[in-house]
Each structure stands twice: as structure tokens, then as C-alpha cells.
Design a protein around this motif. Structure first.
Motif, PDB file in Angstrom:
ATOM      1  N   MET A  96      10.573 -49.827 -24.669  1.00 53.24           N
ATOM      2  CA  MET A  96      11.259 -48.593 -24.327  1.00 53.24           C
ATOM      3  C   MET A  96      12.373 -48.906 -23.331  1.00 53.24           C
ATOM      4  SD  MET A  96       9.706 -44.960 -23.037  1.00 53.24           S
ATOM      5  CE  MET A  96       8.896 -44.724 -24.592  1.00 53.24           C
ATOM      6  N   SER A  97      13.437 -48.165 -23.437  1.00 53.59           N
ATOM      7  CA  SER A  97      14.582 -48.404 -22.564  1.00 53.59           C
ATOM      8  C   SER A  97      14.343 -47.838 -21.172  1.00 53.59           C
ATOM      9  CB  SER A  97      15.827 -47.762 -23.185  1.00 53.59           C
ATOM     10  OG  SER A  97      15.645 -46.370 -23.305  1.00 53.59           O
ATOM     11  N   ALA A  98      15.235 -48.183 -20.257  1.00 50.51           N
ATOM     12  CA  ALA A  98      15.158 -47.678 -18.887  1.00 50.51           C
ATOM     13  C   ALA A  98      15.592 -46.218 -18.866  1.00 50.51           C
ATOM     14  CB  ALA A  98      16.063 -48.506 -17.981  1.00 50.51           C
ATOM     15  N   PRO A  99      15.059 -45.442 -17.923  1.00 53.59           N
ATOM     16  CA  PRO A  99      15.491 -44.056 -17.824  1.00 53.59           C
ATOM     17  C   PRO A  99      16.956 -43.958 -17.402  1.00 53.59           C
ATOM     18  CG  PRO A  99      13.894 -44.582 -16.087  1.00 53.59           C
ATOM     19  CD  PRO A  99      14.029 -45.785 -16.951  1.00 53.59           C
ATOM     20  N   ALA A 100      17.608 -42.897 -17.842  1.00 52.80           N
ATOM     21  CA  ALA A 100      19.004 -42.634 -17.493  1.00 52.80           C
ATOM     22  C   ALA A 100      19.105 -41.213 -16.949  1.00 52.80           C
ATOM     23  CB  ALA A 100      19.891 -42.795 -18.728  1.00 52.80           C
ATOM     24  N   LEU A 101      20.205 -40.936 -16.258  1.00 51.04           N
ATOM     25  CA  LEU A 101      20.438 -39.606 -15.691  1.00 51.04           C
ATOM     26  C   LEU A 101      21.694 -38.992 -16.284  1.00 51.04           C
ATOM     27  CD1 LEU A 101      19.859 -40.031 -11.850  1.00 51.04           C
ATOM     28  CD2 LEU A 101      18.382 -38.902 -13.496  1.00 51.04           C
ATOM     29  N   ARG A 102      21.677 -37.678 -16.391  1.00 49.92           N
ATOM     30  CA  ARG A 102      22.868 -36.938 -16.772  1.00 49.92           C
ATOM     31  C   ARG A 102      22.782 -35.550 -16.151  1.00 49.92           C
ATOM     32  NH1 ARG A 102      21.600 -33.150 -20.422  1.00 49.92           N
ATOM     33  NH2 ARG A 102      20.019 -33.490 -22.003  1.00 49.92           N
ATOM     34  N   PRO A 103      23.904 -34.840 -16.091  1.00 52.10           N
ATOM     35  CA  PRO A 103      23.877 -33.482 -15.543  1.00 52.10           C
ATOM     36  C   PRO A 103      23.156 -32.518 -16.483  1.00 52.10           C
ATOM     37  CG  PRO A 103      26.132 -34.335 -15.653  1.00 52.10           C
ATOM     38  CD  PRO A 103      25.260 -35.290 -16.395  1.00 52.10           C
ATOM     39  N   PHE A 104      22.605 -31.458 -15.901  1.00 53.67           N
ATOM     40  CA  PHE A 104      21.985 -30.371 -16.659  1.00 53.67           C
ATOM     41  C   PHE A 104      23.027 -29.621 -17.474  1.00 53.67           C
ATOM     42  CE2 PHE A 104      21.402 -25.703 -16.464  1.00 53.67           C
ATOM     43  CZ  PHE A 104      20.315 -25.578 -17.315  1.00 53.67           C
ATOM     44  N   LEU A 105      22.671 -29.279 -18.692  1.00 47.84           N
ATOM     45  CA  LEU A 105      23.484 -28.420 -19.553  1.00 47.84           C
ATOM     46  C   LEU A 105      22.648 -27.187 -19.902  1.00 47.84           C
ATOM     47  CD1 LEU A 105      24.722 -31.197 -22.004  1.00 47.84           C
ATOM     48  CD2 LEU A 105      26.023 -30.149 -20.134  1.00 47.84           C
ATOM     49  N   PRO A 106      23.257 -26.015 -20.022  1.00 46.74           N
ATOM     50  CA  PRO A 106      22.472 -24.817 -20.355  1.00 46.74           C
ATOM     51  C   PRO A 106      21.590 -24.987 -21.592  1.00 46.74           C
ATOM     52  CG  PRO A 106      24.665 -24.182 -19.673  1.00 46.74           C
ATOM     53  CD  PRO A 106      24.666 -25.687 -19.762  1.00 46.74           C
ATOM     54  N   ALA A 107      22.039 -25.775 -22.558  1.00 43.44           N
ATOM     55  CA  ALA A 107      21.246 -26.003 -23.771  1.00 43.44           C
ATOM     56  C   ALA A 107      19.949 -26.767 -23.490  1.00 43.44           C
ATOM     57  CB  ALA A 107      22.080 -26.764 -24.804  1.00 43.44           C
ATOM     58  N   ASP A 108      19.831 -27.384 -22.303  1.00 44.43           N
ATOM     59  CA  ASP A 108      18.615 -28.113 -21.925  1.00 44.43           C
ATOM     60  C   ASP A 108      17.476 -27.183 -21.527  1.00 44.43           C
ATOM     61  OD1 ASP A 108      19.777 -30.707 -22.129  1.00 44.43           O
ATOM     62  OD2 ASP A 108      20.608 -30.529 -20.108  1.00 44.43           O
ATOM     63  N   THR A 131      21.393 -29.765 -10.795  1.00 48.50           N
ATOM     64  CA  THR A 131      20.228 -30.208 -11.555  1.00 48.50           C
ATOM     65  C   THR A 131      20.586 -31.434 -12.387  1.00 48.50           C
ATOM     66  OG1 THR A 131      19.345 -27.965 -11.639  1.00 48.50           O
ATOM     67  CG2 THR A 131      18.477 -29.527 -13.250  1.00 48.50           C
ATOM     68  N   LEU A 132      19.739 -32.454 -12.267  1.00 46.16           N
ATOM     69  CA  LEU A 132      19.887 -33.686 -13.033  1.00 46.16           C
ATOM     70  C   LEU A 132      18.760 -33.791 -14.050  1.00 46.16           C
ATOM     71  CD1 LEU A 132      20.646 -36.176 -10.125  1.00 46.16           C
ATOM     72  CD2 LEU A 132      22.292 -35.104 -11.685  1.00 46.16           C
ATOM     73  N   VAL A 133      19.076 -34.337 -15.209  1.00 47.05           N
ATOM     74  CA  VAL A 133      18.098 -34.521 -16.276  1.00 47.05           C
ATOM     75  C   VAL A 133      17.889 -36.021 -16.463  1.00 47.05           C
ATOM     76  CG1 VAL A 133      17.613 -34.134 -18.725  1.00 47.05           C
ATOM     77  CG2 VAL A 133      18.848 -32.390 -17.400  1.00 47.05           C
ATOM     78  N   ALA A 134      16.633 -36.439 -16.443  1.00 54.25           N
ATOM     79  CA  ALA A 134      16.286 -37.840 -16.711  1.00 54.25           C
ATOM     80  C   ALA A 134      15.935 -37.962 -18.186  1.00 54.25           C
ATOM     81  CB  ALA A 134      15.098 -38.267 -15.858  1.00 54.25           C
ATOM     82  N   THR A 135      16.461 -39.006 -18.822  1.00 51.23           N
ATOM     83  CA  THR A 135      16.196 -39.227 -20.239  1.00 51.23           C
ATOM     84  C   THR A 135      15.632 -40.621 -20.470  1.00 51.23           C
ATOM     85  OG1 THR A 135      18.440 -40.036 -20.669  1.00 51.23           O
ATOM     86  CG2 THR A 135      18.073 -37.657 -20.927  1.00 51.23           C
ATOM     87  N   LEU A 136      14.841 -40.734 -21.517  1.00 51.91           N
ATOM     88  CA  LEU A 136      14.395 -42.022 -22.054  1.00 51.91           C
ATOM     89  C   LEU A 136      14.797 -42.006 -23.523  1.00 51.91           C
ATOM     90  CD1 LEU A 136      10.832 -42.438 -20.501  1.00 51.91           C
ATOM     91  CD2 LEU A 136      12.794 -43.938 -20.126  1.00 51.91           C
ATOM     92  N   ASP A 137      15.534 -42.989 -23.940  1.00 54.90           N
ATOM     93  CA  ASP A 137      16.042 -43.035 -25.318  1.00 54.90           C
ATOM     94  C   ASP A 137      16.740 -41.728 -25.689  1.00 54.90           C
ATOM     95  OD1 ASP A 137      15.064 -45.648 -25.685  1.00 54.90           O
ATOM     96  OD2 ASP A 137      13.078 -44.872 -26.163  1.00 54.90           O
ATOM     97  N   SER A 138      17.546 -41.202 -24.778  1.00 54.08           N
ATOM     98  CA  SER A 138      18.346 -39.986 -24.943  1.00 54.08           C
ATOM     99  C   SER A 138      17.548 -38.687 -24.975  1.00 54.08           C
ATOM    100  CB  SER A 138      19.230 -40.057 -26.194  1.00 54.08           C
ATOM    101  OG  SER A 138      20.086 -41.173 -26.103  1.00 54.08           O
ATOM    102  N   SER A 139      16.233 -38.751 -24.822  1.00 52.69           N
ATOM    103  CA  SER A 139      15.408 -37.537 -24.819  1.00 52.69           C
ATOM    104  C   SER A 139      15.033 -37.171 -23.389  1.00 52.69           C
ATOM    105  CB  SER A 139      14.126 -37.748 -25.619  1.00 52.69           C
ATOM    106  OG  SER A 139      14.438 -37.986 -26.964  1.00 52.69           O
TER     107      SER A 139
END
Length: 163
Positions: free
Chosen positions: A1-13, A60-68
């Protein structure tokens, strides 16, 4: 599994973050809170519109693993961790630590001298290991149930110090 990544929150989340919020409460807090308390706490996400507004009102930040998405954290104002939740299936993979690191850096960049959090009983040890000290115990009423938490604080700004 890949390392976790961060991205900004989007309303669709909002729907997936609401599901992570509920799964985290149901899957990780049973040793510290009763079933009625867990249900009252998880019900905060029942109104997705309101939950989405809360997520959008802070940073708000969203953490993802494999883009999820697998977790999220929100900074309220410049110096308070409002939310930090990780899906039970992603616990132990550095997701919460990465989210907390990011909020600490953002708070410091915004000029905060300290970062506070109202940590649930199951999260208090995580924050204590990161250098947060307990300031006071709280009891909050949520959807007709009383839940305890601890206000904790960590000084910021010593960028060269230990983590």
C-alpha cells in the motif's frame, strides 16, 4: 500500500467524510464510551448539509491512501483542532500523525503560539504522545447524552525541537 497523502477538503467529500466520522466512532471508541453515547456522537453527521458546512467553515484536510479518503482533520480558527478522524481500517498507518503534523504546521504559520484540542478519551493518549498536555476535563451534552473529553494544549514554534 502506498503512503498516505493530503489534500484540501472539497464539498463533494462530505458523504465519505461523514461515513469515516461514523465508522471511526463506532469502531474505535467502544472501550471509552457506551453505545448510546456513540450513537449520539455519530448522529452529528446525520445531517450531511450541516456536517459539510462545519467541514467547510474551518481549514479541513483530507488524508488519502491510494487516492481514497481514509481520514480528515479540521483546524478551527488559527489554534484549535476541531476534528481529527481516521477510518478504523487505516489506523496504524501514520494517517492521524500526518494530519496532526499538518495542522500543527498550519497553526504555527498562522501565528498560533499553542494548539488546543478537546480530545475524546480514546484520542487523549495519541495527543499526549505528541506533546499535548491536559488542561481540563470537560463534560459535553450531545444529542441527549453526556460525553467526557479533555482539553489539551501543545506549545508551537520550536521548529527544531523534538516531535
Amino acid at each position: 500500500m502506498s503512503a498516505p497523502a493530503l489534500r484540501p477538503f472539497l464539498p463533494a467529500d462530505t458523504p465519505v467524510l461523514a461515513a469515516i466520522f461514523v465508522a471511526s466512532i463506532e469502531g474505535l471508541t467502544g472501550d471509552d464510551y457506551g453505545e448510546a453515547q456513540q450513537e449520539a456522537w455519530a448522529a452529528v453527521a446525520d445531517d450531511e448539509d450541516e456536517f459539510g458546512k462545519r467541514l467547510a467553515s474551518g481549514l479541513t484536510l483530507v488524508a488519502t491512501l491510494d487516492s481514497s479518503p481514509v481520514g480528515f482533520a479540521a483546524l478551527k480558527g488559527k489554534d484549535h483542532v476541531d476534528l481529527l478522524y481516521v477510518h478504523p481500517g487505516a489506523v496504524g498507518q501514520g494517517v492521524a500523525a500526518m494530519l496532526c503534523d499538518a495542522l500543527e504546521k498550519l497553526a504555527a504559520a498562522r501565528g498560533a503560539k499553542n494548539l488546543t484540542v478537546d480530545a475524546s478519551d480514546n484520542a487523549a493518549e495519541f495527543f499526549a504522545k505528541r506533546g499535548y498536555e491536559a488542561l481540563q476535563r470537560n463534560t459535553v451534552s450531545l444529542n441527549g447524552e453526556w460525553l467526557a473529553n479533555t482539553t489539551m494544549q501543545k506549545p508551537l514554534g520550536d521548529a527544531g525541537g523534538p516531535k
